[in-house]
Design a protein around this motif. Structure first.
Motif, PDB file in Angstrom:
ATOM      1  N   UNK A   1      -9.909  -0.242   4.990  1.00 34.33           N
ATOM      2  CA  UNK A   1      -9.103  -1.433   4.701  1.00 34.33           C
ATOM      3  C   UNK A   1      -9.740  -2.282   3.605  1.00 34.33           C
ATOM      4  N   UNK A   2     -11.043  -2.479   3.689  1.00 33.55           N
ATOM      5  CA  UNK A   2     -11.753  -3.297   2.712  1.00 33.55           C
ATOM      6  C   UNK A   2     -11.713  -2.673   1.317  1.00 33.55           C
ATOM      7  N   UNK A   3     -12.116  -1.409   1.219  1.00 35.75           N
ATOM      8  CA  UNK A   3     -12.233  -0.765  -0.086  1.00 35.75           C
ATOM      9  C   UNK A   3     -10.941  -0.103  -0.554  1.00 35.75           C
ATOM     10  N   UNK A   4     -10.251   0.566   0.348  1.00 34.74           N
ATOM     11  CA  UNK A   4      -9.032   1.284  -0.044  1.00 34.74           C
ATOM     12  C   UNK A   4      -7.861   0.357  -0.284  1.00 34.74           C
ATOM     13  N   UNK A   5      -7.443  -0.307   0.766  1.00 34.29           N
ATOM     14  CA  UNK A   5      -6.280  -1.181   0.662  1.00 34.29           C
ATOM     15  C   UNK A   5      -6.584  -2.442  -0.143  1.00 34.29           C
ATOM     16  N   UNK A   6      -7.716  -3.075   0.120  1.00 36.08           N
ATOM     17  CA  UNK A   6      -8.054  -4.330  -0.548  1.00 36.08           C
ATOM     18  C   UNK A   6      -8.536  -4.147  -1.969  1.00 36.08           C
ATOM     19  N   UNK A   7      -9.719  -3.557  -2.128  1.00 35.92           N
ATOM     20  CA  UNK A   7     -10.324  -3.420  -3.456  1.00 35.92           C
ATOM     21  C   UNK A   7      -9.483  -2.546  -4.382  1.00 35.92           C
ATOM     22  N   UNK A   8      -9.222  -1.314  -3.970  1.00 41.03           N
ATOM     23  CA  UNK A   8      -8.472  -0.401  -4.839  1.00 41.03           C
ATOM     24  C   UNK A   8      -7.025  -0.848  -5.029  1.00 41.03           C
ATOM     25  N   UNK A   9      -6.452  -1.438  -3.993  1.00 38.84           N
ATOM     26  CA  UNK A   9      -5.081  -1.930  -4.111  1.00 38.84           C
ATOM     27  C   UNK A   9      -4.946  -3.022  -5.151  1.00 38.84           C
TER      28      UNK A   9
ATOM     29  N   UNK B   1      -7.683  -9.306  12.607  1.00 36.11           N
ATOM     30  CA  UNK B   1      -8.617  -9.601  11.553  1.00 36.11           C
ATOM     31  C   UNK B   1      -8.610  -8.563  10.440  1.00 36.11           C
ATOM     32  N   UNK B   2      -7.794  -7.518  10.578  1.00 31.74           N
ATOM     33  CA  UNK B   2      -7.706  -6.511   9.527  1.00 31.74           C
ATOM     34  C   UNK B   2      -7.267  -7.117   8.197  1.00 31.74           C
ATOM     35  N   UNK B   3      -6.383  -8.074   8.264  1.00 31.63           N
ATOM     36  CA  UNK B   3      -5.879  -8.689   7.034  1.00 31.63           C
ATOM     37  C   UNK B   3      -7.005  -9.367   6.256  1.00 31.63           C
ATOM     38  N   UNK B   4      -8.007  -9.862   6.952  1.00 30.71           N
ATOM     39  CA  UNK B   4      -9.128 -10.516   6.290  1.00 30.71           C
ATOM     40  C   UNK B   4      -9.945  -9.511   5.466  1.00 30.71           C
ATOM     41  N   UNK B   5     -10.079  -8.297   5.962  1.00 34.04           N
ATOM     42  CA  UNK B   5     -10.756  -7.246   5.206  1.00 34.04           C
ATOM     43  C   UNK B   5      -9.985  -6.915   3.934  1.00 34.04           C
TER      44      UNK B   5
END
Length: 124
Positions: free
Chosen positions: A65-73, A1-5
């Motif tokens: 994962x949510x903020x670093x990889x997802x949002x900032x990415x 479920x990491x990918x969902x974050x």
């Protein structure tokens, strides 16, 4: 479920990048790409705070994962920065291209360090 974050963070970051870029461009008639500059510096600040929070144990892997990889990415964009800098150089604005590289790098690193320092102040 990491990918969902990651996907959830990116669903916020990508439109935020687009809307911020449009808003900044509408207010600044300049050869310099201030919209890209803005999102990259803000993203570096957020990532710095997140890094400082993680070091202090205040940000777990899901938040990273949510903020670093997802949002900032999705918010930040090295490819657009590179493209816009190349276009400046190709159109004869080499000084502006150099300024974009130096200012973006210095401001991004400064924002990241400021974010870490801010996090240390909060979670120390």
């Amino acid at each position: 479920m990491n990918w969902l974050l990651v996907v959830t963070g990116a669903m916020v970051g990508a439109p935020l990048r687009y809307l911020t870029d449009r808003a900044v461009r509408s207010r600044h008639d300049s050869v310099l790409p201030w919209g890209t500059f803005t999102v990259n510096v803000v993203g570096c600040l957020v990532f710095g705070v997140l890094t400082g929070a993680a070091v202090a144990g205040a940000a777990d892997s899901r938040l990273r994962l949510l903020l670093g990889t997802g949002l900032c990415g999705a918010l930040t964009t090295y490819s657009t920065f590179s493209y816009e800098t190349l276009r400046l150089a190709e159109t004869g604005a080499r000084g502006h291209a150099a300024l974009n590289v130096v200012a973006s790098t210095a401001a991004g690193l400064g924002a990241a360090f400021a974010g870490v320092a801010l996090a240390r102040g909060i979670w120390a």
